[in-house]
Design a protein around this motif. Structure first.
Motif, PDB file in Angstrom:
ATOM      1  N   ALA A 171      15.472  -6.697   2.714  1.00  0.00           N
ATOM      2  CA  ALA A 171      14.745  -6.011   3.791  1.00  0.00           C
ATOM      3  C   ALA A 171      14.702  -4.506   3.545  1.00  0.00           C
ATOM      4  O   ALA A 171      13.671  -3.857   3.777  1.00  0.00           O
ATOM      5  CB  ALA A 171      15.398  -6.309   5.139  1.00  0.00           C
ATOM      6  N   SER A 172      15.812  -3.949   3.060  1.00  0.00           N
ATOM      7  CA  SER A 172      15.851  -2.501   2.805  1.00  0.00           C
ATOM      8  C   SER A 172      14.876  -2.116   1.699  1.00  0.00           C
ATOM      9  O   SER A 172      14.217  -1.075   1.780  1.00  0.00           O
ATOM     10  CB  SER A 172      17.271  -2.066   2.441  1.00  0.00           C
ATOM     11  N   LYS A 173      14.785  -2.947   0.663  1.00  0.00           N
ATOM     12  CA  LYS A 173      13.824  -2.666  -0.410  1.00  0.00           C
ATOM     13  C   LYS A 173      12.394  -2.662   0.122  1.00  0.00           C
ATOM     14  O   LYS A 173      11.596  -1.763  -0.188  1.00  0.00           O
ATOM     15  CB  LYS A 173      13.965  -3.700  -1.522  1.00  0.00           C
ATOM     16  N   VAL A 174      12.061  -3.669   0.949  1.00  0.00           N
ATOM     17  CA  VAL A 174      10.708  -3.759   1.497  1.00  0.00           C
ATOM     18  C   VAL A 174      10.418  -2.590   2.441  1.00  0.00           C
ATOM     19  O   VAL A 174       9.375  -1.936   2.347  1.00  0.00           O
ATOM     20  CB  VAL A 174      10.524  -5.110   2.242  1.00  0.00           C
ATOM     21  N   LEU A 175      11.357  -2.324   3.359  1.00  0.00           N
ATOM     22  CA  LEU A 175      11.148  -1.262   4.346  1.00  0.00           C
ATOM     23  C   LEU A 175      11.065   0.114   3.691  1.00  0.00           C
ATOM     24  O   LEU A 175      10.201   0.927   4.036  1.00  0.00           O
ATOM     25  CB  LEU A 175      12.274  -1.282   5.380  1.00  0.00           C
ATOM     26  N   MET A 176      11.962   0.381   2.736  1.00  0.00           N
ATOM     27  CA  MET A 176      11.959   1.692   2.087  1.00  0.00           C
ATOM     28  C   MET A 176      10.714   1.874   1.224  1.00  0.00           C
ATOM     29  O   MET A 176      10.122   2.963   1.182  1.00  0.00           O
ATOM     30  CB  MET A 176      13.225   1.867   1.250  1.00  0.00           C
ATOM     31  N   SER A 177      10.302   0.816   0.532  1.00  0.00           N
ATOM     32  CA  SER A 177       9.072   0.905  -0.271  1.00  0.00           C
ATOM     33  C   SER A 177       7.869   1.161   0.636  1.00  0.00           C
ATOM     34  O   SER A 177       7.037   2.035   0.367  1.00  0.00           O
ATOM     35  CB  SER A 177       8.862  -0.382  -1.069  1.00  0.00           C
ATOM     36  N   GLY A 178       7.790   0.392   1.721  1.00  0.00           N
ATOM     37  CA  GLY A 178       6.697   0.582   2.670  1.00  0.00           C
ATOM     38  C   GLY A 178       6.719   1.954   3.304  1.00  0.00           C
ATOM     39  O   GLY A 178       5.667   2.588   3.500  1.00  0.00           O
ATOM     40  N   LEU A 179       7.926   2.425   3.611  1.00  0.00           N
ATOM     41  CA  LEU A 179       8.080   3.746   4.228  1.00  0.00           C
ATOM     42  C   LEU A 179       7.501   4.843   3.339  1.00  0.00           C
ATOM     43  O   LEU A 179       6.715   5.689   3.798  1.00  0.00           O
ATOM     44  CB  LEU A 179       9.571   3.978   4.496  1.00  0.00           C
ATOM     45  N   PHE A 180       7.862   4.830   2.058  1.00  0.00           N
ATOM     46  CA  PHE A 180       7.391   5.891   1.171  1.00  0.00           C
ATOM     47  C   PHE A 180       5.900   5.756   0.868  1.00  0.00           C
ATOM     48  O   PHE A 180       5.197   6.763   0.726  1.00  0.00           O
ATOM     49  CB  PHE A 180       8.217   5.926  -0.113  1.00  0.00           C
ATOM     50  N   LEU A 181       5.390   4.531   0.800  1.00  0.00           N
ATOM     51  CA  LEU A 181       3.938   4.358   0.616  1.00  0.00           C
ATOM     52  C   LEU A 181       3.170   4.907   1.815  1.00  0.00           C
ATOM     53  O   LEU A 181       2.159   5.601   1.657  1.00  0.00           O
ATOM     54  CB  LEU A 181       3.616   2.875   0.406  1.00  0.00           C
ATOM     55  N   LEU A 182       3.649   4.599   3.023  1.00  0.00           N
ATOM     56  CA  LEU A 182       3.009   5.129   4.228  1.00  0.00           C
ATOM     57  C   LEU A 182       3.079   6.648   4.264  1.00  0.00           C
ATOM     58  O   LEU A 182       2.120   7.318   4.659  1.00  0.00           O
ATOM     59  CB  LEU A 182       3.684   4.541   5.474  1.00  0.00           C
ATOM     60  N   LEU A 183       4.229   7.189   3.862  1.00  0.00           N
ATOM     61  CA  LEU A 183       4.377   8.653   3.833  1.00  0.00           C
ATOM     62  C   LEU A 183       3.343   9.287   2.918  1.00  0.00           C
ATOM     63  O   LEU A 183       2.728  10.307   3.267  1.00  0.00           O
ATOM     64  CB  LEU A 183       5.791   9.033   3.366  1.00  0.00           C
ATOM     65  N   ILE A 184       3.144   8.703   1.744  1.00  0.00           N
ATOM     66  CA  ILE A 184       2.179   9.262   0.790  1.00  0.00           C
ATOM     67  C   ILE A 184       0.774   9.253   1.385  1.00  0.00           C
ATOM     68  O   ILE A 184       0.040  10.241   1.312  1.00  0.00           O
ATOM     69  CB  ILE A 184       2.231   8.486  -0.545  1.00  0.00           C
ATOM     70  N   VAL A 185       0.408   8.126   2.009  1.00  0.00           N
ATOM     71  CA  VAL A 185      -0.922   8.026   2.629  1.00  0.00           C
ATOM     72  C   VAL A 185      -1.088   9.065   3.733  1.00  0.00           C
ATOM     73  O   VAL A 185      -2.115   9.761   3.820  1.00  0.00           O
ATOM     74  CB  VAL A 185      -1.143   6.597   3.189  1.00  0.00           C
ATOM     75  N   LEU A 186      -0.061   9.200   4.579  1.00  0.00           N
ATOM     76  CA  LEU A 186      -0.128  10.151   5.691  1.00  0.00           C
ATOM     77  C   LEU A 186      -0.141  11.595   5.204  1.00  0.00           C
ATOM     78  O   LEU A 186      -0.825  12.456   5.774  1.00  0.00           O
ATOM     79  CB  LEU A 186       1.060   9.925   6.639  1.00  0.00           C
ATOM     80  N   ILE A 187       0.609  11.880   4.132  1.00  0.00           N
ATOM     81  CA  ILE A 187       0.613  13.241   3.580  1.00  0.00           C
ATOM     82  C   ILE A 187      -0.771  13.612   3.063  1.00  0.00           C
ATOM     83  O   ILE A 187      -1.274  14.713   3.329  1.00  0.00           O
ATOM     84  CB  ILE A 187       1.674  13.366   2.451  1.00  0.00           C
TER      85      ILE A 187
END
Length: 454
Positions: A171-187
């Motif tokens: 779960a941590s791998k999925v959440l952290m990967s998703g978190l950073f992908l979302l951050l890149i899109v939002l940035i």
């Protein structure tokens, strides 16, 4: 005794540990504190203090966990010299994990609720005053907030119940990967807004004229608290580590990812705030009141708002899962419960324990435990953030350096087992004579700032 569970991969350990650090402190608190204390100059000192204070304390926690193969309470009991009472704080620290989650689950529930509200367009077209009124109406609706809090509790414990590798690590791998992908899109979206360059300059170009004592203290405090050190949240993941690698390098990686998430959050928030003329130092309401107004001003704002609150929920859930894992490990280690039993009992206990915070914004909103306009959330945050985190970190440093504790030689031997960067033995003087006083300073100044008039 059953063999200790271990995380499957080094990456899994780093992401699980970083997930504990990457939480509301980095995503919710960091941006408005940065906005309040001068932007880039604050960020510069924040990074300095992460390394100077956060890194050695993190190595202490990991060393205690790996040497003992136990939760915090069991670790201090196992490692302390005969006749000493260090383990008393071990139990206090585990209780601190519970108190932390008593309010963290509520705020995490707010984030999940705002995914729904953003996606459904409930915030679209509202004036700034109406957005603020919506938030106040929402948090005072105890039955609704209870449902979102309960969802957070059930999700967190159910992930942990699946297992360390199949549940927590995956779960941590999925959440952290998703978190950073979302951050890149939002940035990308934020920095390409018209007028965003002013926000980037504020955030990335240090202005030394804004340097003052309050900004330095705020940076020291934020660096300290953002890693959740002092209540054993990192100790438990140290207990799942193999002896293959020295702990200095692992700690640097975890701090890097924690800091990166905070810094990237700023790249989302400051360009957007400056582009729309919004105060980036608006305080705790920045995420739930100020930013929805920014999204309302953007083309496709409903989409961007929804993505942001998904990101916020990912960040909070990584911490929830990590801290729940420590509570489960305590029950498994000390009471010999199965992982399933600890998880199911945990759901019931955590739900009941989290209700006062929920009610503190509704039926119990007239209760002001610390005076002024404070509520139950403020009390619980005060117990953990202003007391257990600094005092616990002080105890860990003393435990790892004093002869009447675990001792420097035991600590440094454990920290430096395995390949990779070693913890410098030349830092013994700093760890013994400087770091404890720096932590005490944070503790005293925290009290002063919290209770000072005005």
């Amino acid at each position: 005794m059953a063999e200790r569970e271990q995380l499957a991969t080094r990456l899994g350990f780093i992401l699980v540990s970083a997930g504990c650090a990457v939480g509301l402190g980095n995503v919710w608190r960091f941006p408005y504190i940065t906005g309040r204390y001068g932007g880039a100059i604050f960020v510069l000192f924040y990074v300095i203090f992460l390394m100077a204070m956060g890194l050695p304390i993190m190595v202490c926690e990991y060393s205690m966990g790996r040497a003992s193969r136990r939760n915090l309470a069991g670790a201090m009991l196992t490692l302390e010299p005969a006749g000493t009472k260090w383990h008393i704080y071990g139990y206090v620290g585990v209780l601190g994990n519970l108190i932390l989650m008593m309010f963290y689950t509520t705020v995490s529930g707010w984030g999940m609720a705002y995914i729904y509200y953003s996606a459904a367009g409930r915030l679209s077209g509202l004036t700034p005053q109406e957005v603020g009124a919506f938030f106040n109406s929402f948090i005072s609706n105890a039955p609704e907030v209870t449902i979102w809090m309960a969802l957070t509790v059930v999700l967190g414990f159910m992930v942990c119940s699946i297992g360390l590798q199949a549940g927590v690590e995956r779960a941590s791998k999925v959440l952290m990967s998703g978190l950073f992908l979302l951050l890149i899109v939002l940035i990308v979206r934020s920095v390409t807004l018209p007028g965003a360059e002013k926000g980037l300059a504020f955030y990335l170009k240090p202005d030394f004229s804004k340097l003052n004592w309050e900004a330095v203290y705020a940076a020291m405090s934020q660096a300290f608290f953002s890693l959740s050190l002092g209540i054993g949240s990192m100790t438990i993941f140290g207990s799942y580590l193999s002896k293959d690698r020295a702990l200095m390098g692992e700690s640097i990686y975890v701090i890097f990812f924690g800091a990166l998430s905070a810094l990237m959050s700023g790249l989302v928030i400051f360009p957007a705030c400056f582009a729309f003329g919004v105060d980036a130092g608006a305080g705790p309401g920045l995420i739930f009141v100020t930013l929805p107004n920014v999204f309302n001003s953007m083309v496709g704002g409903r989409l961007w708002g929804t993505l942001f609150f998904i990101f916020l929920s990912f960040a909070s859930l990584t911490t929830v899962i990590a801290v729940f894992e420590h509570l489960i490990a305590f029950a498994m280690d000390e009471w010999k419960w199965s992982r399933k039993k600890a998880s199911y009992v945990g759901i019931i206990v955590m739900f009941i324990a989290s209700l006062p915070c929920v009610l503190g914004f509704g039926p119990w909103s007239g209760f002001h435990p610390l005076g002024g306009n404070t509520g139950i959330l403020d009390l619980e945050d005060f117990i953990v953030g202003f007391n257990l985190l600094p005092l616990g970190s002080l105890i860990f440093v003393l435990f790892c350096t004093l002869k009447r504790g675990w001792g420097w030689h035991n600590f440094i031997r454990e920290a430096n087992i395995g390949i990779g960067p070693k913890f410098p033995e030349t830092l013994r003087g700093y760890m013994t004579h400087v770091l404890p006083f720096a932590i005490l300073f944070i503790f005293v100044m925290g009290y002063y700032q919290f209770f000072r008039v005005g």
